[in-house]
Design a protein around this motif. Structure first.
Motif, PDB file in Angstrom:
ATOM      1  N   GLU A 146       0.716  -1.125  -0.102  1.00  0.00           N
ATOM      2  CA  GLU A 146      -0.065   0.040  -0.052  1.00  0.00           C
ATOM      3  C   GLU A 146       0.824   1.248  -0.106  1.00  0.00           C
ATOM      4  O   GLU A 146       0.621   2.154  -0.571  1.00  0.00           O
ATOM      5  N   SER A 147       1.856   1.302   0.668  1.00  0.00           N
ATOM      6  CA  SER A 147       2.679   2.351   0.877  1.00  0.00           C
ATOM      7  C   SER A 147       3.293   2.612  -0.505  1.00  0.00           C
ATOM      8  O   SER A 147       3.703   3.899  -0.886  1.00  0.00           O
ATOM      9  N   ILE A 148       4.059   1.401  -1.017  1.00  0.00           N
ATOM     10  CA  ILE A 148       4.573   1.717  -2.543  1.00  0.00           C
ATOM     11  C   ILE A 148       3.497   2.300  -3.556  1.00  0.00           C
ATOM     12  O   ILE A 148       3.663   3.270  -4.183  1.00  0.00           O
ATOM     13  N   ALA A 149       2.373   1.724  -3.444  1.00  0.00           N
ATOM     14  CA  ALA A 149       1.013   2.289  -4.461  1.00  0.00           C
ATOM     15  C   ALA A 149       1.026   3.797  -4.082  1.00  0.00           C
ATOM     16  O   ALA A 149       0.958   4.698  -5.188  1.00  0.00           O
ATOM     17  N   GLU A 150       0.868   4.075  -2.962  1.00  0.00           N
ATOM     18  CA  GLU A 150       0.542   5.405  -2.446  1.00  0.00           C
ATOM     19  C   GLU A 150       1.643   6.536  -3.018  1.00  0.00           C
ATOM     20  O   GLU A 150       1.217   7.421  -3.621  1.00  0.00           O
ATOM     21  N   ALA A 151       2.928   6.004  -2.968  1.00  0.00           N
ATOM     22  CA  ALA A 151       4.161   6.867  -3.225  1.00  0.00           C
ATOM     23  C   ALA A 151       4.063   7.100  -4.852  1.00  0.00           C
ATOM     24  O   ALA A 151       4.285   7.990  -5.323  1.00  0.00           O
ATOM     25  N   VAL A 152       3.781   5.967  -5.458  1.00  0.00           N
ATOM     26  CA  VAL A 152       3.960   6.014  -6.795  1.00  0.00           C
ATOM     27  C   VAL A 152       2.689   6.996  -7.639  1.00  0.00           C
ATOM     28  O   VAL A 152       2.973   7.607  -8.341  1.00  0.00           O
ATOM     29  N   ALA A 153       1.860   6.729  -6.836  1.00  0.00           N
ATOM     30  CA  ALA A 153       0.486   7.444  -7.269  1.00  0.00           C
ATOM     31  C   ALA A 153       0.880   9.138  -6.857  1.00  0.00           C
ATOM     32  O   ALA A 153       0.227   9.763  -7.846  1.00  0.00           O
ATOM     33  N   GLU A 154       1.481   9.282  -6.069  1.00  0.00           N
ATOM     34  CA  GLU A 154       1.645  10.790  -5.751  1.00  0.00           C
ATOM     35  C   GLU A 154       2.623  11.505  -6.625  1.00  0.00           C
ATOM     36  O   GLU A 154       2.479  12.388  -7.021  1.00  0.00           O
TER      37      GLU A 154
END
Length: 237
Positions: free
Chosen positions: A76-84
């Motif tokens: 989830e942390s990876i997905a949020e960072a990439v999305a940002e």
């Protein structure tokens, strides 16, 4: 989407670069090096608040560095960072996975702790794989996209080097071997897919700086490997 010319060096000016595992010294040095070449660099780290002072200092020399929360062991942390990064930049040109933990230095392979070995797999193998998955749509918006997986204890053929204490034990060497092989498989798949789509492939590199390399020296070796014309996983000399 045009594939970068094989004879041309990679040009960093205005490229968006996301570095995972940037809490390590080599990640910070690599970020500063690339920002100095004109890239917009995002340093992914589990504790970005610890980077505030560092990033502030780096911005006195190159303003285009940003710290972002990214735990490479957390999907989830990876997905949020990439999305940002996608929201702020619109694309990712280069994803560099540099996170590495090696808690089993000197321990025999069959004597490793199960939980810590699984933690090594999460950080050193599964995390980079997930980061590439999440970043792929944004990488495909770039005309010169690549994923760089920085591994330890591997040579350019996919076989382990002779054991060296600074490489760590099986807890990080085995995931490094897996990530190297995964890089080769994904590189082949993306080239085949690009041929069908008649478009440029996302380039995949597996880079292992020589044993003992650290800080800016390792960062420079990674950049030199990226500049090489071959799209095959490689090891800097």
């Amino acid at each position: 989407m045009a594939h970068p010319q094989s004879h041309a060096p990679y040009l960093w000016l205005d490229k968006t670069v996301l570095i995972t595992g940037a809490g390590q010294r080599v990640g910070r040095e690599l970020g500063e090096l690339l920002a100095g070449k004109g890239a917009r660099v995002w340093l992914g780290t589990r504790k970005p608040e610890e980077f505030d002072q560092l990033v502030g200092m780096l911005r006195t020399r190159c303003r285009n560095i940003t710290a972002i929360a990214l735990d490479i062991a957390d999907d989830e942390s990876i997905a949020e960072a990439v999305a940002e990064v996608g929201r702020r930049e619109g694309r990712i040109d280069v994803l560099i996975n540099i996170a590495d933990i090696a808690p089993h230095r000197g321990n025999p392979a069959l004597g490793l702790d199960k939980d810590m070995t699984r933690a090594c797999l999460d950080v050193n193998f599964v995390g980079p794989w997930l980061a590439a998955q999440h970043a792929l749509p944004l990488l495909r918006r770039s005309c010169s996209a690549m994923v760089v997986n920085v591994t330890s204890g591997m040579d350019g053929t996919g076989f382990e080097e002779e054991p060296a204490p600074e490489r760590g034990g099986a807890g990080n060497r085995a995931p490094a071997a897996g990530l190297h092989l995964l890089s080769r498989v994904v590189a082949t798949e993306l080239r085949m897919e690009a041929g069908l789509r008649k478009s440029g492939a996302v380039r995949i590199l597996s880079v292992a700086p020589p044993a003992g390399g650290a800080g800016m020296a390792a960062a420079e070796q990674i950049v030199a490997a990226i500049a090489r014309p071959s799209s095959e996983p490689s090891r800097p000399s």
